[in-house]
Enzyme design. Structure first.
Site, short mmCIF file in Angstrom:
data_model
loop_
_atom_site.label_atom_id
_atom_site.label_comp_id
_atom_site.label_asym_id
_atom_site.label_seq_id
_atom_site.Cartn_x
_atom_site.Cartn_y
_atom_site.Cartn_z
N SER A 129 0.84 -1.20 0.00
CA SER A 129 0.00 0.00 0.00
C SER A 129 0.86 1.24 0.00
O SER A 129 1.99 1.24 0.54
CB SER A 129 -0.85 -0.02 1.27
OG SER A 129 -1.41 1.24 1.53
N TYR A 154 -1.85 -1.14 10.93
CA TYR A 154 -2.07 -1.65 9.57
C TYR A 154 -0.87 -1.31 8.68
O TYR A 154 -0.31 -2.18 8.00
CB TYR A 154 -3.36 -1.03 8.99
CG TYR A 154 -3.45 -1.16 7.49
CD1 TYR A 154 -3.79 -2.38 6.91
CD2 TYR A 154 -3.16 -0.08 6.65
CE1 TYR A 154 -3.85 -2.50 5.53
CE2 TYR A 154 -3.22 -0.21 5.29
CZ TYR A 154 -3.56 -1.41 4.72
OH TYR A 154 -3.60 -1.54 3.36
N LYS A 158 2.24 -3.69 6.71
CA LYS A 158 2.62 -3.65 5.29
C LYS A 158 4.14 -3.46 5.15
O LYS A 158 4.79 -4.10 4.34
CB LYS A 158 1.87 -2.54 4.54
CG LYS A 158 0.38 -2.82 4.37
CD LYS A 158 0.12 -4.05 3.50
CE LYS A 158 -1.33 -4.45 3.49
NZ LYS A 158 -1.59 -5.78 2.92
N1 UFG Z 1 -13.29 10.49 3.23
C1 UFG Z 1 -14.31 11.36 3.58
N2 UFG Z 1 -15.46 10.82 4.08
C2 UFG Z 1 -15.65 9.49 4.25
C3 UFG Z 1 -14.58 8.60 3.90
C4 UFG Z 1 -13.42 9.16 3.39
O1 UFG Z 1 -14.17 12.57 3.43
O2 UFG Z 1 -16.71 9.08 4.73
C5 UFG Z 1 -12.05 11.04 2.68
C6 UFG Z 1 -10.84 10.78 3.57
O3 UFG Z 1 -10.71 11.77 4.54
C7 UFG Z 1 -9.73 10.80 2.53
C8 UFG Z 1 -10.39 10.29 1.26
O4 UFG Z 1 -11.79 10.41 1.47
O5 UFG Z 1 -9.33 12.12 2.31
C9 UFG Z 1 -10.06 8.84 0.97
O6 UFG Z 1 -10.34 8.09 2.13
P1 UFG Z 1 -10.37 6.50 2.12
O7 UFG Z 1 -10.70 6.06 3.51
O8 UFG Z 1 -11.24 6.01 1.00
O9 UFG Z 1 -8.90 6.11 1.71
P2 UFG Z 1 -7.54 6.47 2.44
O10 UFG Z 1 -6.73 7.24 1.46
O11 UFG Z 1 -7.72 7.05 3.78
O12 UFG Z 1 -6.99 5.01 2.72
C10 UFG Z 1 -6.38 4.29 1.72
C11 UFG Z 1 -6.58 2.80 1.98
C12 UFG Z 1 -5.87 2.36 3.21
C13 UFG Z 1 -4.44 2.85 3.22
C14 UFG Z 1 -4.38 4.33 2.98
C15 UFG Z 1 -2.98 4.80 2.87
O13 UFG Z 1 -7.96 2.49 2.10
O14 UFG Z 1 -5.88 0.96 3.24
O15 UFG Z 1 -5.04 4.64 1.77
O16 UFG Z 1 -2.90 6.16 2.70
F1 UFG Z 1 -3.84 2.61 4.39
#
Ligand code: UFG
Length: 340
Positions: A129, A154, A158
């Protein structure tokens, strides 16, 4: 005896795993699924057979259970590679239950590596990741970007798994490994037969959007709009899951041509960042609907902005993305509407 090379796909009914099963079969391999459905559903297997037009062998095994996996392997004749997806992936849950993450994610990899050695399986493709880069100094990251101390258990698993694989490859003349660092997978198969199936309330943005559009969730909260980014919301590199799946096939094909001790990491992203608001507005536009959302507080631990430099994967794997974000957001919505 099967002529085709057999590839074990652990977590093969999960989100990225299931799409990879389809692409692996399309490329002429025989896909064998190891999955105990703890984070998926058995009917995904039927859907995979429908899309692929062939019977798919499945073993209901826990990847921490060496004996169960070796019994399965004793019944197979031509296993050439393992694509190892099976793992826990919720960042927030990992903070609350770190032992579960170390036990399952690192534990299962140790068993997979023992299996590869004992059964002389030459190729390993591992799900890593972009979390390994943490909060990068510059938002665009190459494989040379510094690996940061993890901010969640998590992420720590990785990093530890990547290190373990590198040591295993150095110690074993037979094993060749590819570490695939995913950015943000979204979308679903264009057939709408398979896609992401979150258990309970989704953690990730796009399933939260589609569930809100469907009325399962009342409202989407945007986690913060006061970041130093294009519009104040976080920026990520969202990649269509079918493109991501295709990269696993390219990685296998490249690994098969490599000499001993091959171990390389590749960024799998589009090379383009999109903000949370851009994703929401594109979703509304391509699917011709309005989404109920509010701006809320920042989510602790969120990286401000990150996207991939995918040049290494483009050049060495001969891989590039075929789908756009618009395609992905259309496919995600078609899939959501197809879930009962
Ligand atoms: N977000 C919202 N509202 C929500 C969900 C997400 O605004 O209800 C935003 C988050 O703040 C973020 C973006 O959408 O800015 C993406 O969020 P995700 O949770 O979809 O994805 P992430 O980038 O946080 O996480 C992903 C993977 C993880 C990994 C991470 C590493 O899902 O497994 O990237 O940066 F660890």
């Amino acid at each position: 005896m099967s002529e085709k090379k057999q590839i074990i796909i652990t977590g093969g009914t999960g989100f990225i795993g299931s799409h990879t099963v389809v692409e692996v079969i399309k490329a002429g391999f025989d896909a064998i699924i190891f999955d105990d459905f703890r984070n998926s559903k058995p009917w995904i297997l039927d859907r995979l057979e429908k899309i692929s037009g062939c019977k798919i062998k499945h073993f209901d095994v826990d990847c921490n259970n060496y004996n169960a996996m070796s019994t399965a392997l004793n019944s197979l004749q031509n296993v050439t590679g393992i694509i190892h997806f099976a793992a826990d992936k919720a960042v927030g849950e990992s903070v609350l239950n770190p032992v579960k993450y170390y036990e399952n994610n690192i534990g299962s990899l140790t068993q997979i590596l023992k299996l590869a050695k004992d059964f002389e399986i030459e190729h390993l493709v591992f799900s890593s990741s972009c979390t390994v880069y943490g909060e990068p100094a510059s938002p665009i990251v190459t494989e040379e970007t510094e690996i940061k101390k993890a901010t969640s258990p998590y992420g720590a698993t990785k990093i530890a798994c990547e290190e373990l694989i590198q040591f295993a490859v150095q110690s074993d003349q037979k094993l060749k490994a590819t570490l695939l660092r995913y950015f943000n997978p979204i979308g679903a198969h264009p057939s709408a037969e398979i896609g992401e199936l979150p258990q309970g309330i989704p953690n990730n943005l796009v399933p939260y959007i589609t569930q809100t559009a469907k009325g399962i969730r009342e409202q989407l909260t945007v986690f913060g709009n006061d970041y130093e980014t294009i519009d104040g919301t976080n920026v990520r590199d969202y990649i269509h899951v079918v493109d991501l799946a295709d990269a696993h096939v390219k990685a296998l094909q490249r690994s098969i041509k490599q000499e001993a001790n091959f171990c390389e990491a590749y960024n799998l992203g589009t090379g383009k960042g999109s903000s949370v608001l851009e994703i929401i507005h594109t979703f509304e536009e391509v699917n011709d609907l309005k989404l109920n959302y509010v701006i809320g507080d920042r989510r602790p631990g969120d990286v401000v902005q990150i996207w991939a430099d995918p040049s290494k994967a483009n050049n060495e794997l001969g891989w590039s993305c075929k789908y756009t974000i618009k395609d992905a957001l259309k496919h995600s919505w078609s899939w959501e509407q197809n879930i009962d």
